[in-house]
Design a protein around this motif. Structure first.
Motif, PDB file in Angstrom:
ATOM      1  N   THR A  22       9.685  -3.767  27.835  1.00 24.37           N
ATOM      2  CA  THR A  22      10.896  -4.418  28.326  1.00 24.37           C
ATOM      3  C   THR A  22      10.494  -5.740  28.972  1.00 24.37           C
ATOM      4  O   THR A  22       9.551  -5.785  29.764  1.00 24.37           O
ATOM      5  N   LEU A  23      11.201  -6.816  28.606  1.00 26.67           N
ATOM      6  CA  LEU A  23      10.872  -8.158  29.088  1.00 26.67           C
ATOM      7  C   LEU A  23      12.127  -8.831  29.613  1.00 26.67           C
ATOM      8  O   LEU A  23      13.244  -8.507  29.202  1.00 26.67           O
ATOM      9  N   GLY A  24      11.956  -9.794  30.508  1.00 21.61           N
ATOM     10  CA  GLY A  24      13.105 -10.511  31.030  1.00 21.61           C
ATOM     11  C   GLY A  24      12.709 -11.807  31.703  1.00 21.61           C
ATOM     12  O   GLY A  24      11.532 -12.080  31.946  1.00 21.61           O
ATOM     13  N   ALA A  29      17.251  -9.019  31.704  1.00 19.58           N
ATOM     14  CA  ALA A  29      16.387  -8.403  30.701  1.00 19.58           C
ATOM     15  C   ALA A  29      16.820  -8.879  29.320  1.00 19.58           C
ATOM     16  O   ALA A  29      18.011  -8.860  28.992  1.00 19.58           O
ATOM     17  N   VAL A  30      15.862  -9.321  28.509  1.00 18.63           N
ATOM     18  CA  VAL A  30      16.195  -9.854  27.185  1.00 18.63           C
ATOM     19  C   VAL A  30      15.569  -9.041  26.051  1.00 18.63           C
ATOM     20  O   VAL A  30      15.972  -9.178  24.894  1.00 18.63           O
ATOM     21  N   VAL A  31      14.587  -8.209  26.350  1.00 17.30           N
ATOM     22  CA  VAL A  31      13.989  -7.304  25.369  1.00 17.30           C
ATOM     23  C   VAL A  31      13.956  -5.916  25.998  1.00 17.30           C
ATOM     24  O   VAL A  31      13.525  -5.763  27.142  1.00 17.30           O
ATOM     25  N   HIS A  32      14.434  -4.914  25.258  1.00 15.84           N
ATOM     26  CA  HIS A  32      14.601  -3.580  25.827  1.00 15.84           C
ATOM     27  C   HIS A  32      13.834  -2.539  25.014  1.00 15.84           C
ATOM     28  O   HIS A  32      14.151  -2.292  23.853  1.00 15.84           O
ATOM     29  N   ASP A  33      12.813  -1.948  25.604  1.00 17.30           N
ATOM     30  CA  ASP A  33      12.175  -0.733  25.091  1.00 17.30           C
ATOM     31  C   ASP A  33      11.754  -0.874  23.626  1.00 17.30           C
ATOM     32  O   ASP A  33      12.086  -0.038  22.783  1.00 17.30           O
ATOM     33  N   VAL A  34      10.987  -1.931  23.326  1.00 22.89           N
ATOM     34  CA  VAL A  34      10.577  -2.216  21.946  1.00 22.89           C
ATOM     35  C   VAL A  34       9.141  -1.761  21.721  1.00 22.89           C
ATOM     36  O   VAL A  34       8.265  -2.011  22.547  1.00 22.89           O
ATOM     37  N   ARG A  66       4.266 -11.202  30.969  1.00 25.59           N
ATOM     38  CA  ARG A  66       3.891  -9.847  31.374  1.00 25.59           C
ATOM     39  C   ARG A  66       5.124  -8.948  31.305  1.00 25.59           C
ATOM     40  O   ARG A  66       6.190  -9.299  31.830  1.00 25.59           O
ATOM     41  N   PRO A  67       5.021  -7.791  30.670  1.00 24.15           N
ATOM     42  CA  PRO A  67       6.188  -6.894  30.553  1.00 24.15           C
ATOM     43  C   PRO A  67       6.650  -6.368  31.912  1.00 24.15           C
ATOM     44  O   PRO A  67       5.844  -6.154  32.819  1.00 24.15           O
ATOM     45  N   ARG A  68       7.961  -6.161  32.032  1.00 19.91           N
ATOM     46  CA  ARG A  68       8.496  -5.478  33.213  1.00 19.91           C
ATOM     47  C   ARG A  68       8.129  -4.000  33.180  1.00 19.91           C
ATOM     48  O   ARG A  68       7.911  -3.378  34.221  1.00 19.91           O
ATOM     49  N   SER A  69       8.103  -3.443  31.982  1.00 21.66           N
ATOM     50  CA  SER A  69       7.667  -2.064  31.810  1.00 21.66           C
ATOM     51  C   SER A  69       7.073  -1.938  30.415  1.00 21.66           C
ATOM     52  O   SER A  69       7.269  -2.799  29.559  1.00 21.66           O
ATOM     53  N   GLY A  70       6.342  -0.852  30.188  1.00 25.64           N
ATOM     54  CA  GLY A  70       5.649  -0.699  28.930  1.00 25.64           C
ATOM     55  C   GLY A  70       4.324  -1.445  28.951  1.00 25.64           C
ATOM     56  O   GLY A  70       3.880  -1.943  29.990  1.00 25.64           O
ATOM     57  N   ALA A  71       3.682  -1.520  27.790  1.00 32.14           N
ATOM     58  CA  ALA A  71       2.350  -2.131  27.716  1.00 32.14           C
ATOM     59  C   ALA A  71       2.171  -2.890  26.408  1.00 32.14           C
ATOM     60  O   ALA A  71       2.670  -2.473  25.362  1.00 32.14           O
ATOM     61  N   ILE A  72       1.461  -4.019  26.483  1.00 35.54           N
ATOM     62  CA  ILE A  72       0.971  -4.740  25.319  1.00 35.54           C
ATOM     63  C   ILE A  72      -0.506  -4.405  25.197  1.00 35.54           C
ATOM     64  O   ILE A  72      -1.277  -4.610  26.145  1.00 35.54           O
ATOM     65  N   ARG A  73      -0.923  -3.901  24.042  1.00 34.91           N
ATOM     66  CA  ARG A  73      -2.304  -3.466  23.880  1.00 34.91           C
ATOM     67  C   ARG A  73      -3.020  -4.279  22.808  1.00 34.91           C
ATOM     68  O   ARG A  73      -2.469  -4.572  21.752  1.00 34.91           O
ATOM     69  N   TYR A  74      -4.270  -4.618  23.109  1.00 37.95           N
ATOM     70  CA  TYR A  74      -5.183  -5.227  22.151  1.00 37.95           C
ATOM     71  C   TYR A  74      -6.200  -4.147  21.800  1.00 37.95           C
ATOM     72  O   TYR A  74      -7.027  -3.773  22.625  1.00 37.95           O
ATOM     73  N   GLY A  75      -6.076  -3.603  20.586  1.00 41.28           N
ATOM     74  CA  GLY A  75      -6.846  -2.401  20.278  1.00 41.28           C
ATOM     75  C   GLY A  75      -6.335  -1.266  21.143  1.00 41.28           C
ATOM     76  O   GLY A  75      -5.150  -0.951  21.155  1.00 41.28           O
ATOM     77  N   SER A  76      -7.225  -0.669  21.916  1.00 44.13           N
ATOM     78  CA  SER A  76      -6.826   0.406  22.821  1.00 44.13           C
ATOM     79  C   SER A  76      -6.711  -0.065  24.265  1.00 44.13           C
ATOM     80  O   SER A  76      -6.441   0.734  25.162  1.00 44.13           O
ATOM     81  N   ARG A  77      -6.884  -1.375  24.509  1.00 43.71           N
ATOM     82  CA  ARG A  77      -6.916  -1.900  25.869  1.00 43.71           C
ATOM     83  C   ARG A  77      -5.615  -2.597  26.228  1.00 43.71           C
ATOM     84  O   ARG A  77      -5.067  -3.366  25.440  1.00 43.71           O
TER      85      ARG A  77
END
Length: 348
Positions: A22-24, A29-34, A66-77
């Motif tokens: 989720t991003l904003g 908020a402009v992106v929800h639970d993607v 940076r996301p408000r919630s959730g995670a952006i991952r590069y590989g497993s990190r």
């Protein structure tokens, strides 16, 4: 699990992924639970109208938000946990290609200097090695090495976009994030850029995240696609399935809005000017299939056939877009008429 030399091994994680992000901006908020994944050697499309959150999501995948919630991952990190060395590795493996080459390139730097800057930072090459590598990269994207001495304003739009791609390739990335890479170009130049991207994917095993509202471009380059509306993914699956048999009314409206040579003008379904609804299904104010449930309950992504769809009427839409229905019969008839017209003109 996969078997290698007789032993079971866990599958390699995708190069880049978003997990319930989720991003904003500010309080909005402009992106929800993607959620989505991008691996090396494959194309993933992100489709939607302007304001649907595509570019905002791309900025987060590049580590710029940076996301408000959730995670952006590069590989497993998780990107939020990368140290300086991890960020250097990430920047080398995930590179952006922006929409407007004239704004992406520094107007005060020559083409060679723009490409050479990336080589110096990531590969520590001396001047002679950089010059040779710049010539190779320009040749890879179909440009003459002599253009290295020119500045962006001395190039055409297609040449600037090729330079932007060459600069991204300079660090030998595994994934390119392409934000509308052909929208500012004329049709013939678009075709050459798409040919280039296809060739690079085959030769280098590159993965793509392609952001576009052009369904033809996504169909050509991407094996999977995600359709976004109002910051939410409303349908995702194999690109061919989504574009030939949509299961969400928004995907159906996008497909049917594409003009066809020799056919009738496109007629968008529903109220295309209506803003997304704030309660229930965000698309319900435009949707010709909306029912009372759509006003009361926001749909969640669920499996329907070969794709995931966030729609209470997904099965009805899927049946309507199936081969043999009146809608598809009219579509095929228009295509036959346009092909017949083209053949008659050719014989003349």
């Amino acid at each position: 699990m996969t078997r290698v030399n007789g032993t079971d091994q866990a599958p390699e994680p995708p190069v880049l992924s978003a997990e319930r992000v989720t991003l904003g901006y500010g309080g909005t908020a402009v992106v929800h639970d993607v959620s989505l994944t991008v691996g090396a050697g494959g194309g993933v499309g992100l489709i939607g109208e302007s304001g649907s959150g595509k570019t905002t999501l791309a900025r987060a995948l590049l580590g710029l938000l940076r996301p408000r919630s959730g995670a952006i991952r590069y590989g497993s990190r998780d990107l939020a946990e990368l140290d300086r060395k991890g960020w250097t590795e990430f920047r080398g493996n995930v590179q952006p290609v922006f929409q407007d080459g004239s704004e992406a390139l520094n107007p005060r730097m020559t083409v060679g200097a723009s490409i050479g800057e990336a080589l110096q930072v990531h590969h520590r090459m001396d001047r002679k090695e950089r010059r040779e590598r710049i010539a190779e990269l320009l040749a890879d994207v179909g440009l003459d090495a002599a253009l290295a001495e020119r500045r962006p304003h001395q190039l055409s739009g297609g040449q600037r976009q090729r330079v932007a791609i060459a600069r991204a390739l300079a660090v030998d990335p595994r994934v390119l994030v392409l934000d509308e890479p052909t929208s500012a170009l004329d049709v013939t130049v678009q075709a050459r850029i798409l040919d280039l991207l296809e060739r690079l994917a085959a030769e280098r095993g590159l993965g793509y995240l392609l952001i576009s509202h052009n369904l033809g471009v996504v169909a050509r380059l991407c094996h999977t696609a995600h359709v976004m509306f109002a910051g939410r993914v409303v349908e995702s699956g194999a690109t061919l399935d989504l574009l030939t048999r949509p299961a969400h009314p928004y995907t159906l409206a996008l497909r049917d809005a594409v003009p066809r040579i020799g056919g009738e003008p496109p007629k968008p379904a529903g109220r295309t000017e209506a803003a997304p609804a704030t309660t229930g299904c965000p698309f319900r104010l435009r949707c010709p299939f909306a029912v009372d449930r759509c006003q009361e309950e926001a749909p969640r992504l669920k499996r329907v056939g070969t794709r995931n769809v966030a729609c209470h009427r997904a099965k009805t839409v899927l049946e309507l877009s199936a081969p043999g229905t009146p809608v598809e019969a009219r579509r095929r008839a228009r295509l036959r008429r346009s092909r017949g017209l083209w053949r008659r003109r050719r014989r003349r």
